[in-house]
Scaffold this active site. Structure first.
Site, PDB file in Angstrom:
ATOM      1  N   CYS A 136       7.922   3.300  -9.353  1.00 58.48           N
ATOM      2  CA  CYS A 136       7.140   3.099 -10.183  1.00 58.48           C
ATOM      3  C   CYS A 136       5.867   3.971 -10.123  1.00 58.48           C
ATOM      4  O   CYS A 136       5.531   4.370  -9.012  1.00 58.48           O
ATOM      5  CB  CYS A 136       6.784   1.348 -10.321  1.00 58.48           C
ATOM      6  SG  CYS A 136       6.058   0.829  -8.580  1.00 58.48           S
ATOM      7  N   HIS A 159       4.015   3.934   2.423  1.00 52.93           N
ATOM      8  CA  HIS A 159       3.994   4.696   1.056  1.00 52.93           C
ATOM      9  C   HIS A 159       2.867   5.555   1.232  1.00 52.93           C
ATOM     10  O   HIS A 159       1.806   5.145   0.335  1.00 52.93           O
ATOM     11  CB  HIS A 159       4.086   3.588   0.093  1.00 52.93           C
ATOM     12  CG  HIS A 159       4.075   4.059  -1.303  1.00 52.93           C
ATOM     13  ND1 HIS A 159       4.254   5.302  -1.732  1.00 52.93           N
ATOM     14  CD2 HIS A 159       3.364   3.613  -2.470  1.00 52.93           C
ATOM     15  CE1 HIS A 159       4.038   5.387  -2.972  1.00 52.93           C
ATOM     16  NE2 HIS A 159       3.277   4.389  -3.535  1.00 52.93           N
ATOM     17  N   CYS A 215       1.859   7.572  -7.730  1.00 52.57           N
ATOM     18  CA  CYS A 215       3.158   7.319  -6.701  1.00 52.57           C
ATOM     19  C   CYS A 215       4.199   8.533  -6.781  1.00 52.57           C
ATOM     20  O   CYS A 215       5.039   8.490  -6.025  1.00 52.57           O
ATOM     21  CB  CYS A 215       3.612   6.102  -6.624  1.00 52.57           C
ATOM     22  SG  CYS A 215       2.151   4.868  -6.175  1.00 52.57           S
ATOM     23  N   GLY A 258       1.440   3.984 -11.051  1.00 52.28           N
ATOM     24  CA  GLY A 258       0.188   3.347 -11.527  1.00 52.28           C
ATOM     25  C   GLY A 258      -0.213   3.758 -12.965  1.00 52.28           C
ATOM     26  O   GLY A 258       0.140   4.747 -13.436  1.00 52.28           O
TER      27      GLY A 258
END
Length: 412
Positions: free
Chosen positions: A398, A370, A100, A400
């Site tokens: 954040c 997103h 991300c 993964g």
């Protein structure tokens, strides 16, 4: 001289942001980009980006593009797309996948190369077609040799479950998350109605399937693939924004990841397609070639956190980047913190002591979507329009497998 005044000083070797734009963000599976792949989305945006910025493509020495789901990060396809859009073969290319944060990592990559003197001008960005690349085909096989290793298994926990873990560990209730999510929708709805996204979005022309199913059914004919035709459509507005969303309405949506859980489709980020690009230069190079900086890039920090509660990443990355720059939470005027899930975003905001009115002023990923490889670059396109001259902006997300990232810029 204060730390902030020192950071605001303009030096010839500064890394500066010259431009940042994005596509509209469209609904995965059924939105405006549903019939095109990531390379086409990127190609069209790059073409419009060159026109909008009046960039001489020959000045670009390196390009980094983030992508999470496409095979090999889209290395072949995305370089081809950029060359098709007008960038010369002399501009080298790298595909980056740090989940991300991929879009932000491309900005860090190009900025660091400028800082080190390897290049003076580069383009960073990200693209994701979750329509084409998301789902079972994105899963990878697990090597049996360590498939049962506890640490390995933690990295395989579905993202929705990691958010449930955060909410359980830190007592984040469902109603609080729904209120936060409703606020995201409300802010985005207001921003869209007031036209606040128009400056950051470059409309792009794409192909969409235009079949004659309705006519065939009326005539009693069988559906035939030969009837599928293509039409050209300009996409210019975000599609995920919903009007009149309330916390009460969101509370009626069933949990998405766990029975009796607190994470739902209403308080989690949307599956979305989109792209964003950021032009960075050395300040002296920009001035020499007649390009006006819009922001000064300062730094990006990355951190690791427990994979099973990966959503806490911003709570660690934000203090880390601020400490490196000798800044405080209060020194930042605007925050863009990715709303992967309401719970983890709320935890990060509250644990850092960030006033909510400074966060995601035009809504976040819950309302906008997103597109994973794009988000880090999309945040730059958004935050630049929210900052006044001399103000500090921070973007974060954040990541993964258990990480967090954050970056800081100053508006020129």
């Amino acid at each position: 001289m204060s730390v902030k005044e020192q950071l605001r000083q303009k030096n010839a070797d500064d890394v500066v942001v010259v431009a940042a734009y994005r596509t509209a963000l469209t609904k995965g599976g059924k939105g405006g980009f549903k019939d095109v792949k990531s390379d086409f989305i990127l190609r069209q945006l790059a073409h419009e980006f060159i026109k909008k910025t009046q960039l001489d493509p020959k000045l670009v020495q390196d390009i980094a593009i983030g992508n999470v789901l496409h095979a090999r990060g889209g290395d072949f396809e995305h370089r081809a797309a950029l060359m098709s859009a007008g960038f010369p073969h002399t501009a080298s290319f790298i595909a980056i996948n740090r989940l991300c944060s991929s879009g932000l990592m491309t900005i860090s990559q190009i900025a660091n190369k400028i800082k080190l003197g390897e290049i003076e001008c580069g383009v960073a960005g990200g693209v994701e077609s979750m329509t084409k690349d998301y789902g079972p085909n994105a899963l990878v096989a697990i090597d049996a040799a360590y498939a049962k290793d506890p640490e390995f298994l933690k990295t395989q926990i579905p993202m929705g479950i990691t958010n449930e873990n955060v909410c359980e560990k830190f007592n984040i209730a469902r109603d609080v998350q729904d209120e936060f999510a409703a606020s995201s929708y409300n802010k985005a709805e207001k921003a869209q109605k007031e036209g606040r996204f128009k400056d950051e979005i470059l409309p792009i022309e794409v192909f969409q399937e235009d079949d004659d199913d309705d006519d065939d059914e009326a005539e009693g004919e069988d559906d035939d693939d030969d009837d599928v035709k293509e039409k050209k459509v300009w996409i210019s507005e975000d599609e995920g924004i919903r009007a009149g969303v309330t916390a009460a309405g969101l509370s009626k949506i069933k949990p998405a990841f766990k029975e009796n859980g607190v994470s739902s489709a209403g308080n989690s980020s949307q599956v979305t397609d989109g792209a964003a690009l950021v032009l960075l230069m050395k300040r002296s190079f920009a001035e020499k070639h007649g390009y006006k900086p819009v922001a000064k890039y300062l730094q990006t920090s990355i951190c690791g956190v427990p994979p099973e509660i990966m959503g806490v990443g911003p709570a660690v990355a934000i203090p880390k980047v601020l400490k490196a720059l000798h800044l405080t939470i209060d020194d930042i005027n605007v925050y863009e913190i990715n709303e992967a899930f309401a719970g983890q975003c709320l935890y990060s905001i509250e644990s850092c002591g960030i006033p909510q009115e400074k966060v995601n002023k035009n809504g976040g990923a819950i309302a906008l979507g997103h597109p994973m490889g794009c988000t880090g670059a999309r945040q730059y396109a958004t935050i630049l329009r929210l900052l006044e001259p001399g103000e500090f902006g921070l973007t974060s997300m954040c990541i993964g497998t258990g990480m967090g990232a954050a970056s800081v810029i100053i508006r020129e």
